[in-house]
Write an enzyme that holds these catalytic residues in place. Structure first.
Site, mmCIF file in Angstrom:
data_model
loop_
_atom_site.group_PDB
_atom_site.id
_atom_site.type_symbol
_atom_site.label_atom_id
_atom_site.label_comp_id
_atom_site.label_asym_id
_atom_site.label_seq_id
_atom_site.Cartn_x
_atom_site.Cartn_y
_atom_site.Cartn_z
ATOM 1 N N GLU A 146 47.468 -0.886 -34.360
ATOM 2 C CA GLU A 146 46.879 -2.585 -34.569
ATOM 3 C C GLU A 146 48.107 -3.232 -35.253
ATOM 4 O O GLU A 146 48.521 -4.154 -35.625
ATOM 5 C CB GLU A 146 46.130 -2.444 -36.342
ATOM 6 C CG GLU A 146 44.775 -1.681 -36.111
ATOM 7 C CD GLU A 146 44.406 -1.968 -37.124
ATOM 8 O OE1 GLU A 146 44.577 -2.725 -38.098
ATOM 9 O OE2 GLU A 146 43.133 -1.465 -37.506
ATOM 10 N N ASN B 114 46.729 2.838 -31.115
ATOM 11 C CA ASN B 114 45.768 2.375 -31.198
ATOM 12 C C ASN B 114 45.370 1.151 -31.669
ATOM 13 O O ASN B 114 46.181 1.027 -32.451
ATOM 14 C CB ASN B 114 45.306 4.033 -32.324
ATOM 15 C CG ASN B 114 43.468 3.608 -32.264
ATOM 16 O OD1 ASN B 114 42.803 3.950 -32.104
ATOM 17 N ND2 ASN B 114 43.567 3.776 -34.006
ATOM 18 N N HIS C 263 35.129 -0.475 -33.470
ATOM 19 C CA HIS C 263 33.990 -1.290 -34.906
ATOM 20 C C HIS C 263 33.613 -1.900 -33.474
ATOM 21 O O HIS C 263 34.200 -3.605 -33.621
ATOM 22 C CB HIS C 263 35.804 -1.533 -35.194
ATOM 23 C CG HIS C 263 36.011 -0.536 -36.235
ATOM 24 N ND1 HIS C 263 35.547 0.791 -36.880
ATOM 25 C CD2 HIS C 263 37.245 0.020 -36.095
ATOM 26 C CE1 HIS C 263 36.171 1.548 -36.975
ATOM 27 N NE2 HIS C 263 37.570 0.881 -37.200
ATOM 28 N N GLU D 281 37.420 4.859 -32.980
ATOM 29 C CA GLU D 281 36.572 4.761 -34.334
ATOM 30 C C GLU D 281 35.879 4.167 -34.455
ATOM 31 O O GLU D 281 35.344 3.535 -34.813
ATOM 32 C CB GLU D 281 37.406 3.932 -35.503
ATOM 33 C CG GLU D 281 39.310 4.428 -35.427
ATOM 34 C CD GLU D 281 39.893 4.233 -36.265
ATOM 35 O OE1 GLU D 281 39.432 2.343 -37.323
ATOM 36 O OE2 GLU D 281 41.263 3.606 -36.795
ATOM 37 N N ASP E 280 31.771 2.612 -34.825
ATOM 38 C CA ASP E 280 30.442 2.481 -35.556
ATOM 39 C C ASP E 280 29.744 1.755 -34.977
ATOM 40 O O ASP E 280 30.755 0.301 -34.790
ATOM 41 C CB ASP E 280 31.162 2.487 -36.593
ATOM 42 C CG ASP E 280 31.942 1.978 -37.173
ATOM 43 O OD1 ASP E 280 32.801 0.678 -36.942
ATOM 44 O OD2 ASP E 280 32.426 1.911 -38.494
HETATM 45 C C1 GLA Z 1 41.398 0.418 -38.741
HETATM 46 C C2 GLA Z 1 41.713 1.256 -39.323
HETATM 47 C C3 GLA Z 1 41.316 2.887 -39.605
HETATM 48 C C4 GLA Z 1 40.153 2.275 -41.505
HETATM 49 C C5 GLA Z 1 39.201 0.825 -40.361
HETATM 50 C C6 GLA Z 1 38.302 0.668 -41.199
HETATM 51 O O1 GLA Z 1 39.941 0.545 -38.466
HETATM 52 O O2 GLA Z 1 42.387 2.244 -38.590
HETATM 53 O O3 GLA Z 1 42.269 3.702 -40.541
HETATM 54 O O4 GLA Z 1 40.972 1.859 -42.834
HETATM 55 O O5 GLA Z 1 39.921 -0.322 -40.344
HETATM 56 O O6 GLA Z 1 38.426 1.050 -42.673
#
Ligand code: GLA
Length: 332
Positions: free
Chosen positions: A149, A188, A224, A254, A256
């Site tokens: 990020e 990422n 997400h 990641e 969800d």
């Molecule tokens: C980001 C991070 C993760 C996690 C999520 C939410 O996506 O990369 O490590 O902390 O936030 O918890």
């Protein structure tokens, strides 16, 4: 019979079939693919069902929190590897690949990192952390999220304590390569799944790194999202393709999907399943997309538990989203 009752019966039938069908892991392995989940290692000791399903359904794990700076190096130079080691042992015992997460991120840093450091001091801090952490698991971690990020929602590089070192991004990748030449090194991020200003900025950043010979092997798209997400609408396949053309491996890292929104519960569960299915199809349709990881796997343990974003419910029963992934992985 009212429509609701029908759809409920249909869902129960599908769930019964899902439970008896092949585990996601077996399906993924057949196609040389990785299906992963983020893990809190303490739960491996506390909940046998958590450990059992994890080993049965997934062939890749990532530390949800225990490999972040704030967890590993609470005081400068003092490391706590107990929980990270626990995860590594579990993965090894169950023949699972591991994704390391993460070496450079502006969040979940220990307090001492907010001190004032010269560029040389920051370089020494970064070097020591990467050598210690990546070096400890050398040869045992298949993928590292080296930078997480770095690009903000405004498409500019975010403020971070690391920025006192002007080329911190590049340095981090080079140090990680030195510490473990076998691990594949990733950038990422979230909100870059589709075409748009943020993914354009990430594309330009990664293209520049590649052109300068920085050891970057892949890009992770977090995904997400919520029920409104549609890979078609954001042109996700096209976006993945341009990153693939940079020679990068692509992972969904990641995923969800928040269940909240309008509609009956049955309708929302179905919609959630559809979002998972569509993203899995986009990934499987891209030859360089090699892994699909969820941020947890049960609604009992998620950073956004209240919105039930995962594929097993809080009682470890598979949800329609589980079935959707199972079907997508079964398609040729
Ligand atoms: C980001 C991070 C993760 C996690 C999520 C939410 O996506 O990369 O490590 O902390 O936030 O918890």
């Amino acid at each position: 019979m009212p429509f609701r009752l029908w759809s409920l019966m249909l869902m129960c039938l599908l769930m019964a079939l899902a439970q008896s069908g092949p585990p996601l892991r077996a399906l993924a392995e057949k196609r040389n693919f990785q299906i992963g989940a983020a893990v809190e290692p303490s739960l491996l000791l506390q909940e046998p069902e958590y450990a059992r399903i994890l080993a049965q359904e997934f062939n890749l794990v990532v530390a949800e929190n225990v490999m972040k700076w704030g967890a590993l190096q609470t005081s400068r130079g003092q490391y706590n590897f107990a929980l990270a080691d626990l995860l590594m042992d579990f993965a090894q015992k169950n023949r699972m690949a591991v994704r390391g997460h993460t070496l450079v991120w502006h969040q979940q840093l220990p307090r001492w990192m907010y001190g004032s450091f010269s560029p040389a001091e920051m370089e020494a801090i970064l070097r020591e952390h990467i050598q210690t952490v990546v070096g400890r698991y050398r040869g045992r971690i298949a993928y590292w999220d080296v930078v997480n990020e770095a690009v903000g929602d405004d498409a500019k590089l975010r403020p971070t304590p690391f920025e006192v070192l002007p080329d911190y991004l590049e340095k981090a990748f080079r140090l990680a390569r030195e510490a473990d030449p076998q691990a594949k090194l990733f950038y990422n991020d979230y909100g870059a799944e589709g075409l748009g200003p943020k993914s354009d900025a990430i594309y330009a950043l990664l293209k520049g790194l590649k052109e300068r010979g920085v050891p970057l092997d892949g890009v992770g798209f977090q995904v997400h999202v919520d029920l409104g997400f549609s890979p078609g609408a954001v042109r996700m396949a096209e976006n993945l393709e341009r990153f693939a053309r940079l020679g990068l491996e692509i992972h969904i890292t990641e995923m969800d999907v928040r269940l909240s929104g309008p509609g009956s519960r049955a309708e929302r569960l179905e919609k959630q399943a559809q979002v998972y299915r569509e993203v899995m199809r986009v990934c499987l349709g891209q030859p360089r997309c090699k892994a699909f990881t969820l941020w947890g796997f049960t609604d009992a343990h998620s950073w956004r538990s209240a919105s039930e974003p995962l594929i097993f419910d809080a009682d470890y029963k598979p949800k329609p989203a589980y079935l959707a992934l199972q079907q997508a992985l079964q398609r040729p």
